[in-house]
Design a protein around this motif. Structure first.
Motif, mmCIF file in Angstrom:
data_model
loop_
_atom_site.group_PDB
_atom_site.id
_atom_site.type_symbol
_atom_site.label_atom_id
_atom_site.label_comp_id
_atom_site.label_asym_id
_atom_site.label_seq_id
_atom_site.Cartn_x
_atom_site.Cartn_y
_atom_site.Cartn_z
ATOM 1 N N GLY A 1 -0.576 53.803 31.596
ATOM 2 C CA GLY A 1 -0.270 55.350 30.228
ATOM 3 C C GLY A 1 -0.724 55.668 29.421
ATOM 4 N N GLY A 2 -2.680 55.038 29.849
ATOM 5 C CA GLY A 2 -3.362 55.927 28.558
ATOM 6 C C GLY A 2 -4.234 56.823 28.925
ATOM 7 N N ASN A 3 -5.742 56.742 28.700
ATOM 8 C CA ASN A 3 -6.440 57.730 29.271
ATOM 9 C C ASN A 3 -7.853 57.561 28.635
ATOM 10 O OD1 ASN A 3 -7.105 58.968 26.040
ATOM 11 N ND2 ASN A 3 -5.213 59.671 26.552
ATOM 12 N N VAL A 4 -8.923 58.381 28.710
ATOM 13 C CA VAL A 4 -10.618 58.054 28.306
ATOM 14 C C VAL A 4 -10.360 57.446 26.794
ATOM 15 C CG1 VAL A 4 -11.337 58.570 30.504
ATOM 16 C CG2 VAL A 4 -11.478 59.926 28.611
ATOM 17 N N ASP A 5 -9.625 58.415 26.070
ATOM 18 C CA ASP A 5 -9.694 58.361 24.523
ATOM 19 C C ASP A 5 -9.616 57.071 23.939
ATOM 20 O OD1 ASP A 5 -11.309 60.599 24.546
ATOM 21 O OD2 ASP A 5 -9.385 62.312 24.854
ATOM 22 N N ASP A 6 -8.852 56.339 25.046
ATOM 23 C CA ASP A 6 -8.284 54.816 23.817
ATOM 24 C C ASP A 6 -9.532 54.338 23.567
ATOM 25 O OD1 ASP A 6 -6.072 55.867 24.487
ATOM 26 O OD2 ASP A 6 -5.422 54.142 26.059
ATOM 27 N N ALA A 7 -10.460 54.585 24.634
ATOM 28 C CA ALA A 7 -11.536 53.378 24.054
ATOM 29 C C ALA A 7 -12.184 53.659 22.417
ATOM 30 C CB ALA A 7 -12.843 53.876 24.389
ATOM 31 N N ALA A 8 -11.854 54.671 21.949
ATOM 32 C CA ALA A 8 -11.984 55.110 20.893
ATOM 33 C C ALA A 8 -11.339 54.404 19.558
ATOM 34 C CB ALA A 8 -11.773 56.624 20.409
ATOM 35 N N ALA A 9 -10.221 53.274 20.095
ATOM 36 C CA ALA A 9 -9.396 52.613 19.202
ATOM 37 C C ALA A 9 -9.855 51.215 18.767
ATOM 38 C CB ALA A 9 -8.018 52.306 19.848
ATOM 39 N N ALA A 10 -11.553 51.587 19.345
ATOM 40 C CA ALA A 10 -12.237 49.889 19.832
ATOM 41 C C ALA A 10 -13.878 50.447 19.526
ATOM 42 C CB ALA A 10 -12.092 48.382 21.099
ATOM 43 N N PRO A 11 -13.687 50.109 18.532
ATOM 44 C CA PRO A 11 -15.157 50.938 17.434
ATOM 45 C C PRO A 11 -16.367 49.839 18.057
ATOM 46 C CG PRO A 11 -13.839 50.601 15.691
ATOM 47 C CD PRO A 11 -12.946 50.326 16.981
ATOM 48 N N ALA A 12 -16.257 48.513 18.508
ATOM 49 C CA ALA A 12 -17.197 47.597 19.435
ATOM 50 C C ALA A 12 -17.729 48.152 20.457
ATOM 51 C CB ALA A 12 -16.517 46.433 19.444
ATOM 52 N N LEU A 13 -17.182 49.136 21.475
ATOM 53 C CA LEU A 13 -17.451 49.475 22.053
ATOM 54 C C LEU A 13 -18.426 50.730 21.853
ATOM 55 C CD1 LEU A 13 -14.037 50.030 24.334
ATOM 56 C CD2 LEU A 13 -15.794 48.923 25.077
ATOM 57 N N HIS A 14 -18.797 51.527 21.385
ATOM 58 C CA HIS A 14 -19.619 52.162 20.598
ATOM 59 C C HIS A 14 -21.215 51.267 20.218
ATOM 60 C CE1 HIS A 14 -20.431 56.793 19.378
ATOM 61 N NE2 HIS A 14 -21.516 56.066 20.328
ATOM 62 N N SER A 15 -21.359 51.062 21.025
ATOM 63 C CA SER A 15 -22.686 50.472 20.667
ATOM 64 C C SER A 15 -24.209 51.185 20.990
ATOM 65 C CB SER A 15 -23.034 48.486 21.634
ATOM 66 O OG SER A 15 -23.812 48.066 21.469
ATOM 67 N N ASP A 16 -24.791 50.050 19.567
ATOM 68 C CA ASP A 16 -26.731 50.671 19.826
ATOM 69 C C ASP A 16 -27.243 49.841 20.408
ATOM 70 O OD1 ASP A 16 -25.900 52.831 18.070
ATOM 71 O OD2 ASP A 16 -26.816 51.300 16.382
ATOM 72 N N LYS A 17 -26.533 48.837 21.804
ATOM 73 C CA LYS A 17 -27.925 48.311 22.373
ATOM 74 C C LYS A 17 -27.183 48.206 23.530
ATOM 75 C CE LYS A 17 -28.193 44.578 19.209
ATOM 76 N NZ LYS A 17 -28.470 43.130 18.463
ATOM 77 N N MET A 18 -25.798 49.168 24.687
ATOM 78 C CA MET A 18 -25.598 49.081 25.603
ATOM 79 C C MET A 18 -24.893 51.020 25.544
ATOM 80 S SD MET A 18 -22.517 46.858 26.090
ATOM 81 C CE MET A 18 -21.180 47.534 24.960
ATOM 82 N N ILE A 19 -24.922 51.145 26.947
ATOM 83 C CA ILE A 19 -24.330 52.446 27.172
ATOM 84 C C ILE A 19 -22.403 51.714 27.888
ATOM 85 C CG2 ILE A 19 -23.713 54.838 29.135
ATOM 86 C CD1 ILE A 19 -27.209 54.323 29.182
ATOM 87 N N THR A 20 -21.598 52.312 27.084
ATOM 88 C CA THR A 20 -20.303 52.467 27.242
ATOM 89 C C THR A 20 -19.505 53.803 28.063
ATOM 90 O OG1 THR A 20 -19.727 51.261 25.788
ATOM 91 C CG2 THR A 20 -17.444 51.661 27.274
#
Length: 362
Positions: free
Chosen positions: A104-123
């Protein structure tokens, strides 16, 4: 060699600070008008064709492209988080983590977990559909049309990303992680393609397909039953999700009934099956779950089953059972929501970054 109990690390409490999911869902959606920031250009390939004019740019390090493929009907989004230094260091290549969202989700759900936007890797966050279960479907003539999701992700998206972004294209620098439906998908993908992924993490995943409750959940999403594990949604407070049009209850994995081997496709996919778990012998495996409510009460049992079987196979793993969430975050109630998952990723991502760094030194 140390016994499994000495090598495995069970974690029952981690003190973290949660970030509110509502503060990040849909954030950064303002129009950029004529000063749209530059993002990397992508070239079509590996069966993927970009939809012209459909790119969404939130910043130079947060954007979404839209692609089509014969493998899965309809256009599909791929959201990308780049490290802040990506453009400043054109000779540097980066590890990649694939995040698989839940039912029931979509790609924008990832914004709810800010740690996924890391300065040491591509997500990279590929569309996983409302009820794909990250599988190539048994039936391809349902209302959903073509539905070879596993092929789309593993044979198309992964090489497409490696061809268009500066990645380190080896398993030691590539991870697959997900939650709920995406948690089972993450474990399955790591098993299906150990050549691609050296790291996998499942959060509150339906990872034991021998459990009647897990099979019932898959069937409920196929039939789009409104009362089916409502909190399975990865959209937190947005209410009960829809799972798209009704499809046959055999559409994804065929018959779920263990009669004369009729459920063989369920068993072949089952992330908890010992034969599948044995394919993780060289993979870093992490499992997270709470134990509260209808859903995480079940995912906790599934996680313990997988952990025990990995022990029997002498495969190291890390299980974090945060129980009612009190030691994890003030926002976590031990249930199936981003109040817990955002804090879980705040714990997992630094560990994953360290593992990527260690792989670079080997």
């Amino acid at each position: 060699m140390n016994p499994p109990s000495a090598r495995r690390r069970r974690v029952t409490g981690v003190l973290l600070t949660a970030l509110s999911p509502a503060a990040f869902l849909g954030s950064g959606s303002a129009a950029w008008a004529d000063d749209t920031p530059a993002v990397p250009g992508f070239t079509d390939g590996f069966g993927l064709t970009q939809v012209a004019g459909a790119t969404e740019v939130r910043s130079p390090t947060d954007f979404t492209i839209t692609v089509t493929t014969p493998e899965v009907s309809g256009p599909h989004k791929i959201r990308v988080f780049l490290p802040s230094g990506y453009a400043d260091d054109p000779d540097r290549h980066w590890p990649v983590t694939y995040f698989l969202h839940g039912g029931g989700g979509n790609v924008d759900d990832a914004a709810a977990a800010p740690a996924l936007h890391s300065d040491k890797m591509i997500t990279v966050v590929p569309d996983g559909g409302l009820k794909s279960w990250y599988a190539d479907w048994y039936m391809q003539n349902t209302a959903m049309g073509a539905a070879d999701w596993e092929t789309f992700h593993l044979d198309q998206v992964v090489p497409f990303i490696d061809a268009n972004l500066r990645t380190v294209p080896d398993r030691g620098h590539r991870a697959v992680t997900g939650l709920s439906m995406g948690g089972s998908g993450a474990l399955h993908y790591a098993q299906a393609r150990p050549d691609l992924f050296g790291h996998t993490a499942s959060l509150s995943g339906g990872i034991d397909f021998s459990m009647a409750t897990v099979r019932a959940t898959v069937l409920a999403t196929e039939l789009n039953l409104p009362g089916a594990w409502c909190a399975l949604s990865t959209s937190g407070s947005q209410g009960c999700p829809t799972y798209g049009p009704y499809v046959d209850s055999d559409a994804i994995f065929g018959s779920p009934y263990a009669v004369f081997g009729a459920d063989h496709l369920w068993n072949a996919y089952d992330p908890a099956a010992p034969a599948n778990l044995s394919r993780l012998k060289d993979t870093q495996v992490t499992l997270y779950t709470g134990n509260q409510g209808l859903i995480d009460g079940q995912t906790a049992m599934a996680a313990r089953t997988v952990e025990n079987r990995l022990d029997q196979l002498d495969i190291p793993s890390r299980l974090v059972d945060y129980g009612n969430g009190a030691s994890l975050s003030p926002k976590c109630d031990g249930g199936h929501n981003y109040g817990c998952w955002a804090a879980v990723y705040a714990d997992y991502v630094p560990r994953l970054e360290a593992a990527f760094e260690a792989a670079s030194k080997n």
